[in-house]
Design a protein around this motif. Structure first.
Motif, PDB file in Angstrom:
ATOM      1  N   ASN A 132      18.511  86.372  72.506  1.00 52.30           N
ATOM      2  CA  ASN A 132      19.649  85.638  71.947  1.00 52.30           C
ATOM      3  C   ASN A 132      20.021  84.445  72.833  1.00 52.30           C
ATOM      4  N   GLU A 133      20.045  84.664  74.130  1.00 49.61           N
ATOM      5  CA  GLU A 133      20.399  83.589  75.066  1.00 49.61           C
ATOM      6  C   GLU A 133      19.337  82.490  75.070  1.00 49.61           C
ATOM      7  N   LYS A 134      18.095  82.874  74.913  1.00 45.60           N
ATOM      8  CA  LYS A 134      17.016  81.881  74.871  1.00 45.60           C
ATOM      9  C   LYS A 134      17.180  80.957  73.661  1.00 45.60           C
ATOM     10  N   ALA A 135      17.560  81.530  72.523  1.00 44.65           N
ATOM     11  CA  ALA A 135      17.798  80.720  71.322  1.00 44.65           C
ATOM     12  C   ALA A 135      19.039  79.848  71.488  1.00 44.65           C
ATOM     13  N   VAL A 136      20.090  80.394  72.103  1.00 41.69           N
ATOM     14  CA  VAL A 136      21.314  79.615  72.324  1.00 41.69           C
ATOM     15  C   VAL A 136      21.049  78.437  73.269  1.00 41.69           C
ATOM     16  N   SER A 137      20.251  78.659  74.293  1.00 44.83           N
ATOM     17  CA  SER A 137      19.910  77.577  75.223  1.00 44.83           C
ATOM     18  C   SER A 137      19.173  76.451  74.505  1.00 44.83           C
ATOM     19  N   TYR A 138      18.273  76.829  73.612  1.00 44.18           N
ATOM     20  CA  TYR A 138      17.559  75.812  72.855  1.00 44.18           C
ATOM     21  C   TYR A 138      18.534  75.022  71.976  1.00 44.18           C
ATOM     22  N   ARG A 139      19.508  75.720  71.402  1.00 43.65           N
ATOM     23  CA  ARG A 139      20.487  75.032  70.565  1.00 43.65           C
ATOM     24  C   ARG A 139      21.305  74.028  71.373  1.00 43.65           C
ATOM     25  N   GLN A 140      21.587  74.341  72.638  1.00 43.45           N
ATOM     26  CA  GLN A 140      22.440  73.483  73.461  1.00 43.45           C
ATOM     27  C   GLN A 140      21.725  72.244  73.979  1.00 43.45           C
ATOM     28  N   VAL A 141      20.448  72.388  74.311  1.00 45.00           N
ATOM     29  CA  VAL A 141      19.733  71.253  74.924  1.00 45.00           C
ATOM     30  C   VAL A 141      18.619  70.707  74.048  1.00 45.00           C
ATOM     31  N   ALA A 142      18.293  71.405  72.935  1.00 41.74           N
ATOM     32  CA  ALA A 142      17.271  70.955  71.979  1.00 41.74           C
ATOM     33  C   ALA A 142      15.859  70.964  72.559  1.00 41.74           C
ATOM     34  N   PHE A 143      15.621  71.783  73.558  1.00 37.93           N
ATOM     35  CA  PHE A 143      14.254  71.974  74.061  1.00 37.93           C
ATOM     36  C   PHE A 143      14.205  73.315  74.783  1.00 37.93           C
ATOM     37  N   ASP A 144      12.987  73.780  74.998  1.00 38.93           N
ATOM     38  CA  ASP A 144      12.767  75.058  75.675  1.00 38.93           C
ATOM     39  C   ASP A 144      12.471  74.777  77.146  1.00 38.93           C
ATOM     40  N   PHE A 145      13.272  75.353  78.039  1.00 39.52           N
ATOM     41  CA  PHE A 145      13.098  75.105  79.473  1.00 39.52           C
ATOM     42  C   PHE A 145      11.724  75.558  79.961  1.00 39.52           C
ATOM     43  N   THR A 146      11.151  76.547  79.315  1.00 33.37           N
ATOM     44  CA  THR A 146       9.855  77.063  79.780  1.00 33.37           C
ATOM     45  C   THR A 146       8.691  76.162  79.375  1.00 33.37           C
ATOM     46  N   LYS A 147       8.975  75.129  78.557  1.00 33.61           N
ATOM     47  CA  LYS A 147       7.894  74.275  78.071  1.00 33.61           C
ATOM     48  C   LYS A 147       8.061  72.809  78.470  1.00 33.61           C
ATOM     49  N   VAL A 148       9.075  72.488  79.260  1.00 38.70           N
ATOM     50  CA  VAL A 148       9.326  71.094  79.603  1.00 38.70           C
ATOM     51  C   VAL A 148       8.278  70.599  80.602  1.00 38.70           C
ATOM     52  N   LYS A 149       8.092  69.312  80.587  1.00 36.20           N
ATOM     53  CA  LYS A 149       7.155  68.687  81.518  1.00 36.20           C
ATOM     54  C   LYS A 149       7.732  68.762  82.925  1.00 36.20           C
ATOM     55  N   ARG A 150       6.859  69.102  83.879  1.00 35.04           N
ATOM     56  CA  ARG A 150       7.293  69.210  85.267  1.00 35.04           C
ATOM     57  C   ARG A 150       6.559  68.189  86.123  1.00 35.04           C
ATOM     58  N   GLY A 151       7.038  68.043  87.351  1.00 37.10           N
ATOM     59  CA  GLY A 151       6.462  67.061  88.255  1.00 37.10           C
ATOM     60  C   GLY A 151       7.458  65.972  88.587  1.00 37.10           C
ATOM     61  N   SER A 152       7.021  65.000  89.356  1.00 36.25           N
ATOM     62  CA  SER A 152       7.923  63.931  89.776  1.00 36.25           C
ATOM     63  C   SER A 152       8.455  63.120  88.603  1.00 36.25           C
ATOM     64  N   ASP A 153       7.686  63.083  87.510  1.00 37.60           N
ATOM     65  CA  ASP A 153       8.132  62.353  86.308  1.00 37.60           C
ATOM     66  C   ASP A 153       8.557  63.316  85.205  1.00 37.60           C
ATOM     67  N   GLY A 154       8.837  64.566  85.577  1.00 37.27           N
ATOM     68  CA  GLY A 154       9.240  65.558  84.592  1.00 37.27           C
ATOM     69  C   GLY A 154      10.664  65.361  84.106  1.00 37.27           C
ATOM     70  N   LEU A 155      11.024  66.148  83.121  1.00 42.03           N
ATOM     71  CA  LEU A 155      12.331  65.992  82.483  1.00 42.03           C
ATOM     72  C   LEU A 155      13.475  66.280  83.450  1.00 42.03           C
ATOM     73  N   MET A 156      13.379  67.369  84.191  1.00 38.69           N
ATOM     74  CA  MET A 156      14.473  67.755  85.077  1.00 38.69           C
ATOM     75  C   MET A 156      14.565  66.851  86.310  1.00 38.69           C
ATOM     76  N   ARG A 157      13.485  66.195  86.685  1.00 40.91           N
ATOM     77  CA  ARG A 157      13.497  65.314  87.859  1.00 40.91           C
ATOM     78  C   ARG A 157      14.014  63.927  87.522  1.00 40.91           C
ATOM     79  N   THR A 158      13.955  63.536  86.266  1.00 43.59           N
ATOM     80  CA  THR A 158      14.369  62.182  85.872  1.00 43.59           C
ATOM     81  C   THR A 158      15.715  62.168  85.149  1.00 43.59           C
ATOM     82  N   MET A 159      16.384  63.289  85.054  1.00 44.00           N
ATOM     83  CA  MET A 159      17.646  63.379  84.321  1.00 44.00           C
ATOM     84  C   MET A 159      18.774  62.727  85.144  1.00 44.00           C
ATOM     85  N   ASN A 160      19.686  62.058  84.464  1.00 49.75           N
ATOM     86  CA  ASN A 160      20.799  61.425  85.174  1.00 49.75           C
ATOM     87  C   ASN A 160      21.801  62.480  85.641  1.00 49.75           C
TER      88      ASN A 160
END
Length: 493
Positions: A132-160
């Motif tokens: 349930n929490e996994k689905a709610v997280s997707y609803r809040q951010v519109a992406f799955d944290f387990t599938k985001v791009k990682r690395g120096s140019d990844g989503l979490m590294r380039t976020m404001n």
């Protein structure tokens, strides 16, 4: 209880009658067998999520319906199947789950059928909360944290900064619910909970990797933040240290149950001096008296912390690459097995089948050149014994000389009419009489059946009387009729 129950078989048969292949597969994946869902059923359902003509809400509703069962086995396997589709299925599936107001309502689930049911019911309640929490997280951010791009140019590294401070707490909540599964190695006693734990283990690794990169981005921006943002950032970092301790314990359980050490990442903690530097910076912004610290010392501490966390990120990346390589090798092995099986089938059942309409059959690109009877080819044999039979059915209308009008041969009392002369190079249709009927009739025997007639006085193409005329069907038939005396013995003048 082991093996499929009578209820499982009846349910599958009902869906076979109604023609619902997806519902039937869901029922087969969530049987009463105390084992994880079979891979062939999961692969089929995953493929279904990629088909545009598949009704995703119907598929999800079927899984939800299976969770209303009273058996802990069926409910646990339904949750595992749903988790599998959320991770490996098309993104449309998790999008639909995120759009629903409610998912699994299993907070009060309890199987009272036995001691094992009591134990497993606890983990079912925890597992359903995580999904349930996994689905709610997707609803809040519109992406799955387990599938985001990682690395120096990844989503979490380039976020404001503003978005980062809102996103990291969402990861923390999902991580907390996952770690609340809180299973020990001694409690992983059957294939159903083991299948669920493996999915949670993979989610934990990928989720913490995104969490780790968000913290790296936060630390790099921390000394440039406003006072309120620094306060939030410091609180986030303290919670991160706590989650790192809990995730370490979770990974130890994974190692105890036999997961390869190479599939478990190494967690490198930042030096404790970093926390002191962060607290002092916040205190200075609040106007409190703190120890003097130079910018160089803060930069050195920050660099050391970021380097340690980056090493953890690299460890997660290696685990992902190893998993992808293992999946690729497994797929190649499956393809090789299928290819070998196909070759064995071809060798066991060669392409020898023929049809009535065609003597040549093809299978797998190979032509079967079995001996066949050709009714329309010119015989190549020069055997004189088959000449009479071949000439009898020779339909080529080519002659050397036309019948004169005074021919006395008759067919039923009528005089055979002359046939116009054809070109010499005209080819007709020759039939191999012997090849068709397997008849080795001697030409002399056939000639002997034809009696000589005094009315026969014409010789064609240099043939002797009472002989069949080659390449002339009309004349041959006329000769035969005359010789057999079919005109009642009276010759027409």
């Amino acid at each position: 209880m082991s093996g499929q129950s009578i209820t499982d078989r009846i349910t599958a048969a009902q869906h076979s009658v109604t023609g619902s292949a997806i519902t039937k597969t869901v029922c087969k994946a969530t049987t009463h067998e105390i084992m994880g869902p079979k891979k062939k059923h999961l692969d089929y359902l995953i493929q279904c999520t990629n088909e545009m003509n598949v009704n995703i809400p119907q598929l999800a509703d079927t899984l939800f319906e299976r969770t209303t069962n009273t058996s802990w086995v069926v409910v646990f396997k339904s949750l595992t199947t749903t988790h599998q589709l959320m991770v490996y299925g098309n993104e449309r599936f998790i999008q639909y789950l995120a759009s629903r107001n409610t998912l699994f309502n299993l907070s009060n689930f309890l199987d009272k059928s036995g001691l094992q049911g009591y134990d497993m019911s606890t983990f079912i309640r925890r597992y359903s909360r995580y999904l349930n929490e996994k689905a709610v997280s997707y609803r809040q951010v519109a992406f799955d944290f387990t599938k985001v791009k990682r690395g120096s140019d990844g989503l979490m590294r380039t976020m404001n900064t503003e978005k980062l401070l809102k996103t990291i707490p969402i990861i923390q909540n999902q991580m907390d619910v996952l770690l609340d599964f809180n299973v020990n190695a001694n409690e992983l006693t059957n294939g159903v909970i083991n299948a669920a734990f493996m999915l949670l283990f993979k989610d934990a690794i990928r989720l913490f990797a995104a969490y780790n990169e968000g913290i790296i981005n936060l630390l790099e921006k921390y000394f440039d933040m406003k006072k309120v943002q620094c306060k939030e950032g410091l609180d986030i970092y303290k919670k991160f240290l706590t989650r790192m301790t809990r995730i370490s314990e979770f990974l130890k359980v994974a190692e105890q149950v036999g997961i390869d050490r190479g599939d478990i990442p190494d967690l490198s903690q930042a030096p404790s001096s970093l926390l002191d530097a962060l607290e002092q910076h916040l205190a200075s912004l609040e106007g409190k008296k703190v120890k003097d610290s130079t910018a160089a010392s803060r930069a050195s501490t920050l660099s050391s912390a970021v380097s340690s966390l980056a090493n953890t990120g690299i460890s997660f990346t290696k685990v992902d690459e190893r998993e992808k390589q293992a999946a690729l090798e497994e797929e190649q092995s499956r393809l090789k097995t299928l290819k070998e099986q196909r070759l064995k089938d071809l060798q066991r059942n060669p392409a020898t089948a023929t049809t009535d309409s065609s003597p040549v059959s093809t299978l797998g690109g190979t032509i079967n050149s079995a001996p066949a009877i050709d009714l329309f080819s010119t015989p190549s044999s020069t055997n004189s014994t088959s000449k009479a039979a071949n000439d009898l059915l020779d339909l080529q209308p080519t002659f050397q000389q036309s019948l004169p009008p005074t021919t006395n041969n008759s067919w039923g009392g009528f005089t055979a009419s002359p046939t116009p002369q054809q070109p010499q190079n005209s080819r007709g249709l020759n039939v191999d009489f012997d090849s068709v009927f397997g008849n080795n009739t001697n030409g002399n025997n056939l000639d002997s059946t034809v009696t000589s007639s005094p009315n026969q006085s014409m010789t064609l193409n240099g043939q002797q009387p009472n002989k069949l005329v080659s390449n002339d069907l009309d004349s041959s038939l006329a000769n035969l009729v005359g010789n057999l005396g079919m005109n009642n013995g009276t010759a027409k003048k």
